[in-house]
Structures are given as C-alpha cells and as structure tokens.
Design a protein around this motif. Structure first.
Motif, PDB file in Angstrom:
ATOM      1  N   THR A  17       0.767  -0.948  -0.345  1.00 34.75           N
ATOM      2  CA  THR A  17       0.663  -0.229   0.144  1.00 34.75           C
ATOM      3  C   THR A  17       0.349   1.818   0.095  1.00 34.75           C
ATOM      4  OG1 THR A  17      -1.152  -1.491   1.135  1.00 34.75           O
ATOM      5  CG2 THR A  17      -1.895   0.895   1.336  1.00 34.75           C
ATOM      6  N   LEU A  21       1.163   3.954  -2.968  1.00 38.38           N
ATOM      7  CA  LEU A  21       0.542   5.459  -2.853  1.00 38.38           C
ATOM      8  C   LEU A  21       2.025   6.339  -3.018  1.00 38.38           C
ATOM      9  CD1 LEU A  21      -1.595   5.407   0.080  1.00 38.38           C
ATOM     10  CD2 LEU A  21      -1.975   5.993  -2.395  1.00 38.38           C
ATOM     11  N   LEU A  24       2.339   6.391  -6.818  1.00 39.65           N
ATOM     12  CA  LEU A  24       1.643   7.571  -7.573  1.00 39.65           C
ATOM     13  C   LEU A  24       1.812   9.173  -7.292  1.00 39.65           C
ATOM     14  CD1 LEU A  24      -2.865   6.009  -6.416  1.00 39.65           C
ATOM     15  CD2 LEU A  24      -0.909   7.032  -9.267  1.00 39.65           C
ATOM     16  N   ALA A  25       2.519   9.265  -5.672  1.00 42.88           N
ATOM     17  CA  ALA A  25       2.727  10.599  -5.364  1.00 42.88           C
ATOM     18  C   ALA A  25       3.878  10.445  -6.052  1.00 42.88           C
ATOM     19  CB  ALA A  25       3.101  10.901  -4.229  1.00 42.88           C
ATOM     20  N   MET A  27       4.904   9.581  -9.371  1.00 44.91           N
ATOM     21  CA  MET A  27       4.154  10.353 -10.621  1.00 44.91           C
ATOM     22  C   MET A  27       3.844  12.031 -11.319  1.00 44.91           C
ATOM     23  SD  MET A  27       2.743   6.868 -11.989  1.00 44.91           S
ATOM     24  CE  MET A  27       1.752   7.348 -12.888  1.00 44.91           C
ATOM     25  N   PHE A  28       2.648  11.780  -9.860  1.00 42.55           N
ATOM     26  CA  PHE A  28       2.246  13.488 -10.281  1.00 42.55           C
ATOM     27  C   PHE A  28       2.973  14.378 -10.240  1.00 42.55           C
ATOM     28  CE2 PHE A  28       0.788  17.143  -7.771  1.00 42.55           C
ATOM     29  CZ  PHE A  28      -0.451  17.273  -8.385  1.00 42.55           C
ATOM     30  N   VAL A  31       5.181  14.076 -13.418  1.00 41.98           N
ATOM     31  CA  VAL A  31       4.110  15.274 -13.986  1.00 41.98           C
ATOM     32  C   VAL A  31       3.956  16.385 -14.375  1.00 41.98           C
ATOM     33  CG1 VAL A  31       2.289  15.242 -15.234  1.00 41.98           C
ATOM     34  CG2 VAL A  31       3.050  13.227 -14.928  1.00 41.98           C
ATOM     35  N   SER A  32       4.162  17.311 -13.325  1.00 38.18           N
ATOM     36  CA  SER A  32       3.984  18.358 -12.621  1.00 38.18           C
ATOM     37  C   SER A  32       5.237  19.556 -12.911  1.00 38.18           C
ATOM     38  CB  SER A  32       3.865  19.091 -11.141  1.00 38.18           C
ATOM     39  OG  SER A  32       2.463  18.309 -10.765  1.00 38.18           O
ATOM     40  N   VAL A  34       7.569  18.280 -14.804  1.00 35.53           N
ATOM     41  CA  VAL A  34       7.924  18.732 -16.587  1.00 35.53           C
ATOM     42  C   VAL A  34       6.673  19.836 -16.746  1.00 35.53           C
ATOM     43  CG1 VAL A  34       7.161  16.869 -18.921  1.00 35.53           C
ATOM     44  CG2 VAL A  34       8.725  16.085 -16.916  1.00 35.53           C
ATOM     45  N   ALA A  35       5.769  19.640 -16.443  1.00 32.21           N
ATOM     46  CA  ALA A  35       5.267  20.775 -16.765  1.00 32.21           C
ATOM     47  C   ALA A  35       5.103  22.273 -16.862  1.00 32.21           C
ATOM     48  CB  ALA A  35       3.586  20.181 -16.073  1.00 32.21           C
ATOM     49  N   PRO A  78       3.506   8.244   2.384  1.00 28.16           N
ATOM     50  CA  PRO A  78       2.883   8.838   1.085  1.00 28.16           C
ATOM     51  C   PRO A  78       2.452  10.065   1.537  1.00 28.16           C
ATOM     52  CG  PRO A  78       2.202   6.453   1.543  1.00 28.16           C
ATOM     53  CD  PRO A  78       2.953   7.027   2.548  1.00 28.16           C
ATOM     54  N   LEU A  79       1.150  10.354   2.425  1.00 28.53           N
ATOM     55  CA  LEU A  79       0.256  11.508   2.494  1.00 28.53           C
ATOM     56  C   LEU A  79       1.735  12.764   2.756  1.00 28.53           C
ATOM     57  CD1 LEU A  79      -2.810  10.486   4.478  1.00 28.53           C
ATOM     58  CD2 LEU A  79      -2.577  10.989   1.927  1.00 28.53           C
ATOM     59  N   PHE A  82       4.053  12.999  -0.608  1.00 26.57           N
ATOM     60  CA  PHE A  82       2.670  14.125  -1.288  1.00 26.57           C
ATOM     61  C   PHE A  82       2.525  15.070  -1.669  1.00 26.57           C
ATOM     62  CE2 PHE A  82      -1.397  14.942  -2.623  1.00 26.57           C
ATOM     63  CZ  PHE A  82      -1.030  14.646  -4.215  1.00 26.57           C
ATOM     64  N   TRP A  86       4.614  18.566  -3.206  1.00 22.90           N
ATOM     65  CA  TRP A  86       3.606  19.080  -4.051  1.00 22.90           C
ATOM     66  C   TRP A  86       3.856  20.799  -3.645  1.00 22.90           C
ATOM     67  CZ3 TRP A  86      -1.897  18.539  -4.382  1.00 22.90           C
ATOM     68  CH2 TRP A  86      -3.028  19.388  -5.371  1.00 22.90           C
ATOM     69  N   VAL A 345      -8.392  17.849  -3.231  1.00 23.26           N
ATOM     70  CA  VAL A 345      -7.294  16.892  -3.102  1.00 23.26           C
ATOM     71  C   VAL A 345      -6.519  17.369  -1.758  1.00 23.26           C
ATOM     72  CG1 VAL A 345      -5.592  15.885  -3.741  1.00 23.26           C
ATOM     73  CG2 VAL A 345      -6.953  15.421  -5.462  1.00 23.26           C
TER      74      VAL A 345
ATOM     75  N   LEU B   7       1.629  20.677 -23.218  1.00 28.27           N
ATOM     76  CA  LEU B   7       0.905  21.710 -21.861  1.00 28.27           C
ATOM     77  C   LEU B   7      -0.174  20.831 -21.434  1.00 28.27           C
ATOM     78  CD1 LEU B   7       2.236  25.010 -21.747  1.00 28.27           C
ATOM     79  CD2 LEU B   7       2.831  23.787 -19.723  1.00 28.27           C
ATOM     80  N   LEU B  10      -0.099  17.905 -20.502  1.00 32.88           N
ATOM     81  CA  LEU B  10       1.009  17.686 -18.915  1.00 32.88           C
ATOM     82  C   LEU B  10      -0.679  17.618 -18.001  1.00 32.88           C
ATOM     83  CD1 LEU B  10       3.684  18.643 -19.439  1.00 32.88           C
ATOM     84  CD2 LEU B  10       3.383  16.314 -18.954  1.00 32.88           C
ATOM     85  N   LEU B  17      -4.284  11.874 -12.380  1.00 37.09           N
ATOM     86  CA  LEU B  17      -3.487  11.430 -11.497  1.00 37.09           C
ATOM     87  C   LEU B  17      -3.834  11.875 -10.278  1.00 37.09           C
ATOM     88  CD1 LEU B  17       0.021  11.643 -12.404  1.00 37.09           C
ATOM     89  CD2 LEU B  17      -1.039   9.152 -12.089  1.00 37.09           C
ATOM     90  N   TRP B  21      -4.997   9.281  -7.582  1.00 40.95           N
ATOM     91  CA  TRP B  21      -4.689   9.656  -5.911  1.00 40.95           C
ATOM     92  C   TRP B  21      -5.815   9.795  -5.210  1.00 40.95           C
ATOM     93  CZ3 TRP B  21      -0.266   9.570  -2.791  1.00 40.95           C
ATOM     94  CH2 TRP B  21      -0.767   9.978  -1.601  1.00 40.95           C
ATOM     95  N   LEU B  22      -6.878  10.835  -5.488  1.00 36.24           N
ATOM     96  CA  LEU B  22      -8.115  10.249  -4.472  1.00 36.24           C
ATOM     97  C   LEU B  22      -8.517   9.184  -4.598  1.00 36.24           C
ATOM     98  CD1 LEU B  22      -9.910  12.997  -5.004  1.00 36.24           C
ATOM     99  CD2 LEU B  22      -9.038  12.340  -2.708  1.00 36.24           C
ATOM    100  N   VAL B  28      -7.927   2.599  -0.320  1.00 39.27           N
ATOM    101  CA  VAL B  28      -7.234   1.950   1.303  1.00 39.27           C
ATOM    102  C   VAL B  28      -8.023   2.259   2.351  1.00 39.27           C
ATOM    103  CG1 VAL B  28      -5.466   2.125   2.784  1.00 39.27           C
ATOM    104  CG2 VAL B  28      -5.314   2.701  -0.167  1.00 39.27           C
ATOM    105  N   ARG B  31     -10.846  -0.768   1.677  1.00 37.95           N
ATOM    106  CA  ARG B  31     -10.242  -1.908   2.667  1.00 37.95           C
ATOM    107  C   ARG B  31     -10.103  -2.416   4.237  1.00 37.95           C
ATOM    108  NH1 ARG B  31      -5.384  -3.208  -2.002  1.00 37.95           N
ATOM    109  NH2 ARG B  31      -4.407  -3.165   0.250  1.00 37.95           N
TER     110      ARG B  31
END
Lengths: 431, 147
Positions: A17, A21, A24-25, A27-28, A31-32, A34-35, A78-79, A82, A86, A345, B7, B10, B17, B21-22, B28, B31
C-alpha cells in the motif's frame, strides 16, 4: 505470541500500500515538474534535482521504516511526502529563490521524521522530561520577545523568529508539540480522576485539576497574543487545548465554555489591537478596500475564481498577484493552478492524515498518554489547516498560520514532519 | 502550437493522477474498514467446540462441559482467559488455540506443567485438526470443528 507468518502477510500488504501510494505521488510530482519546465520554456532547468531528492527521501524513508518500524501506519508517510513534494514544486514555481532552501529543509525534516519514528525512547522521554521541555519551550518563546527578529526585516512586523546562524527558526512551532505532549501526559495522569464513575460533577467543575491547566493555557495564549501579535498561534493553542481537555474528560460544558472564551477574547482583541480589527473588518467586507489593506484576500478570492474546476495548469496561472503567496496563501496558489480538483485533493489528503491520527488514538485507547498525544497532534494539524484554508477562502478571519506541509517555512515543515514521526511511532506501538 | 498541446496533455495527466490518488486513498480506507469489520465479526464468531473430557484408565469420558471455540481461545486458570479452568496443575495463562491462515494452532504459553496434544508434550506451536485431544493439567479437551 502471534506467529510470524500471520504478521508477515499483513506487513507485506501494508508495505505494498505504502509503495503504491508513493509511486502515485512520485508520478504526479514528476508530471507537475515536467509541466512547469515546459511552461517556463526551459526543459532542462536545475529544478530536476528537486525530483531526485524527493525520490531519495521517499524510497529511503520507506525502506528504513520497513526495516525498523514494520508495523507503522501505511498511509501517513506517503500522504506527507505527497503534500510536501507538491509544496516544494509550488514554491519552485512561485518563489524560485526559496526552492533550494525548502529542499534542504525537506531533507532535514525527513531525517527528523525517521529519527523520531524509529527511536524507541522518544515517547517515554516526552513524558519523563515534560516539565523540562515545557520550561525550555516557554524560555524559547520568551526569548523571541527579547531577541526575536523577522526574516523580512520589516519594522513593526511580528518578531516570531530566532536567528540561529544558518537560518531562522520559529520557536512557537516547536512549542506546539511540547505543549501537546505536556498536556497529554498531564491529562493522562488525571485520567482516573476525570473518568471516575459516580463522582460529584458539581465538585469536578471547581476542581483545580481542570481549571488549573485552563488558566495556564489561557494565560499563555494571552501572552502570545499580546506580546507577539501572533493571533494564529494563540487561537491554535487554545482550540487544540480545549479539544484535548474535552476528550480527556468528556464534559460538554468545556466545549461551550471554550467557545465562549474564544469569542470573548476575540471581542476584546478586536477593540484593543488594530491587527485583529483589520483582519475582522476585511473578513466582513473586503471589497471597499480591495486595492488597499484587503488586497491580499481579494487577490486570493480572484485566484480561486480563476482556477475553476480543473485549474490553469502549473506555471500557467498568475498567483503571483497575491502578496507573499508562497507561505500563508499557498492554498490559493494550488487552487488557481490545479483548480477545485487540486483543492479537494489537498483537503482530502490532510483530512486523511487527521483520520489516521485519530484512528491511531482509538487503537491506543487503553494507553491514555498515547491516545491523547495522537488526538492532540491530529487536532494540531487539522485546526491549523482549517484556520488557514478558511482564512484564505474568506470563510473566517485570516490568521497567519502556515498550511502544514505545503507552505514555505522551514520550522513549520520540520515540526509537521516531527508530528507525523510521532504519529507513525504511536501507530506502531503495541496495543 | 506544439508547446500548447504538450502543456494540455500534461495538465490532463496531472488531473487524472490527482483523481487516481483520491481513488487510491478511498480504496485503502475502504479495505481498512472492511478488514476492521471482519476482525470485529471474527472475534465474536465461533468455529466449533472444545469438549471437556476426563481420562480414566486410558479411555476418555465426557465431563459434559462444552466450550465455544473462538478464533483466539486462551485456556488457563486466570479469569481473563476465554476458558477458565479450575485445575491445580494448570497455569494462570496456560495455552492458546488460534486460527491462523486457515489452520488451527495449539501453542503452549510457557506453562509450568506443559500442554499435551494426544498425550505428547507440545514444545512449539503445532497444527491441530478435528478430533485431537488437548491436555491441560489433568483436564482434556477434544477439538470439534464446525463443518
């Protein structure tokens, strides 16, 4: 006692788990980044180091905790990573000058989190040396009255920081944890008396056991408010304290009295302090002074409007119109660039941290100190987030506290991570 | 024009993403909630019985006492045990019978006089099945599982 086989499967699913997580964090955040690079038109800028530092912190932290603290809560780390990752990107976008320093603080914070989470005697020391810690924390606070400074160097700005050579440190941040630990251990000692069945409730009302710490805390908040003009910290201390006392004792009148005291203090402060008066006035109606004293809050509201549902995209909005957006108004910047989705989020992630903290408290309910400490730390994060998010959205008067994990600020980030470290430690304690 | 498209893609990816995430947080939590519910139910559920026996001249006679078998059943003289036994040769916290990964295990809790399984001393946790006889002090319990 319980066979190893059983725990191994459970521990590995927790680790899974946590890893998913974190992935995912990551990856986000990638991406941010790169943007942000594309939006700036410099694809190979030096902000890539931020991503690698983040990866090292996340993977290292996860591996170290899997080895030394296998039964910890799988969501908290992870939270935290993340939100702070960010935050670092947003600071890079909003105030690139501060990005490197924030990265350094992030590394220090992750190391502190791991140290607090893994070190086995931390919780015991918090209990044993509580008076020493409290006196030390208060001494630091008093020292800011004498030696305090403000990094911005403005005359008349609140002097809440100590210059410690390599940077500025805000003692009230450390005092938050010390106070919660002190109150948790004090109330845990009073637990049998507070929870005794068949006691005379009218007499409990007047017991110095209860009003003693109330007066102490109230006095402390007044000192912070009057001498430091630090409205946010004062109200934060008081709300967290009232909640702890309510949870320890179970008396509803504590909440009512607490709310009344806050209102009373608010009215007095409104009449006494121009800062408070200004904050309340521009909360009530910012529009007549939209170009003047209410400029910050009005720009924040416009940022929310500009963001819409999906946001402008990182680096493509204009949150720079909000003065000092990278610290207190980080939430508005997120809302402009990531839209309502991003705000939701952020709120959900912080709420999840709080939920996991309270979950830990419920699991530890047979150990009064552990339960109360977990509640206190969760309430600190929750109250601070609510105060600043509500303030930025003009739902309540603005109080100058940072948004945990996201805002720029070394001591705030460090202490938030230490809190998470304590929560991780508590979640791994035996039941 | 190229930059705009990149852009936009992205932004889309970042938005997706955030939603993933949400969703992951939700899964989780869900579960966790399910397993908490199952744990609460499992601790109350009975899986069979432990039938009290007495050994006389090598053969077993039922004493008439039947104890419910929980997923974690503790046996001993202390009143905190699931099965409290009154036997001079039993320890306060004598033994566990526990369900782990679909198998039933018998575990001695370092009792003074030991625990036996079908007459043999239990040194370390051991798998038991339907019909096995557990010995605690002078008492015997036969495991009877629900089908």
């Amino acid at each position: 006692m319980i066979s190893a086989v059983h725990f191994d499967t459970e521990a590995s699913s927790r680790t899974m788990t946590e890893r998913v997580l974190l992935l995912l964090a990551g990856m986000f955040i990638l991406v941010s980044l790169v943007a942000l690079s594309v939006a700036r038109g410099e694809p190979f800028s030096d902000n890539w180091s931020a991503f690698f530092v983040w990866i090292v912190c996340a993977v290292g932290g996860s591996l170290i905790m899997q080895r030394w603290l296998p039964r910890h809560d799988p969501l908290l780390f992870p939270l935290t990573m993340f939100l702070s990752g960010w935050g670092v990107i947003m600071i890079d976008r909003l105030a690139p000058v501060f990005a490197d320093r924030q990265m350094l603080w992030l590394v220090v914070s992750v190391v502190s989190l791991l140290a607090v989470a893994i070190f086995p005697y931390g919780l015991r020391w918090l209990r044993t040396y509580r008076y020493l810690l409290l006196v030390g924390g208060l001494a630091l606070l008093v020292s800011t009255i004498v030696f305090g400074s403000n990094p911005s160097g403005q005359i008349g700005a609140p002097r809440l920081w100590l210059n410690i050579g390599i940077g500025f440190f805000q003692p009230s941040e450390a005092l938050k944890i010390i106070l919660v630990a002190f109150l948790a251990s004090y109330l845990a000692e009073q637990y049998p008396a507070l929870r005794a069945v068949g006691t005379d409730h009218a007499r409990m009302w007047l017991s110095p056991r209860i009003y003693g710490p109330v007066l102490l805390m109230w006095g402390l908040c007044v000192v912070v408010l009057v001498w430091q003009r630090d409205l946010g910290t004062a109200i934060l201390f008081f709300i967290v304290f009232i909640t702890l006392l309510y949870i320890a004792s179970g008396y509803t009148w504590i909440l009512i009295t607490g709310a009344a005291l806050v209102a009373l203090a608010g009215i007095i402060a409104y009449n006494q302090f121009s800062v408070v008066q200004l904050r309340v006035d521009i909360w009530f109606n910012p529009w007549p002074e939209a170009d003047g004293r209410a400029f910050q809050i009005v720009q924040s509201l416009l940022a929310f409007a500009a963001g819409g549902v999906f946001g402008q995209g990182i680096g493509q909005g204009s949150p720079g119109y909000i003065p000092v957006v990278h610290s207190d108004f980080m939430f508005a910047a997120v809302a402009e660039e990531f839209g309502q989705l991003g705000s939701v989020v952020v709120i959900a992630s912080i709420a999840m941290i709080v939920v996991r903290g309270l979950h830990t408290a419920i699991r530890q309910q047979r150990r009064a100190f552990n339960a109360l400490l977990a509640v206190g730390l969760s309430m600190l994060i929750a109250t601070q987030s609510l105060l600043i998010m509500g303030g930025v959205l003009k739902l309540m008067p603005l109080t100058g506290v940072t948004l945990p994990f996201l805002s720029y600020g070394g001591s705030s980030l460090l202490m938030s991570f230490v809190m998470i470290g304590l929560l991780l430690r508590l979640s791994a304690e035996e039941l | 024009m190229g930059t705009d498209v990149i852009l936009f893609v992205l932004r889309l990816t970042a938005g997706v993403l955030l939603m993933v995430w949400l969703g992951a947080l939700f899964v989780v939590m869900w579960r966790d909630y399910r397993s908490a519910v199952q744990e609460a139910q499992a601790s109350r559920r009975t899986y069979g019985q432990l039938i009290g026996l007495r050994e006389i001249d090598g053969s077993y006679l039922r004493t008439g006492q039947i104890y419910p078998l929980l997923s974690l059943t503790s046996i001993g003289r202390a009143p905190t045990n699931t099965i409290t036994v009154d036997d001079n040769f039993a320890s306060n916290e004598h033994a566990f019978v526990a369900l782990r990964n679909g198998q039933w295990w018998l575990e001695d809790r370092r009792s003074r006089n030991g625990t036996t399984l079908n007459g043999m001393m239990v040194k370390q946790p051991i798998v038991i099945t339907d019909g096995d006889v557990i010995g605690i002090g002078q008492l015997r319990f036969q495991l009877e599982l629900d089908r």
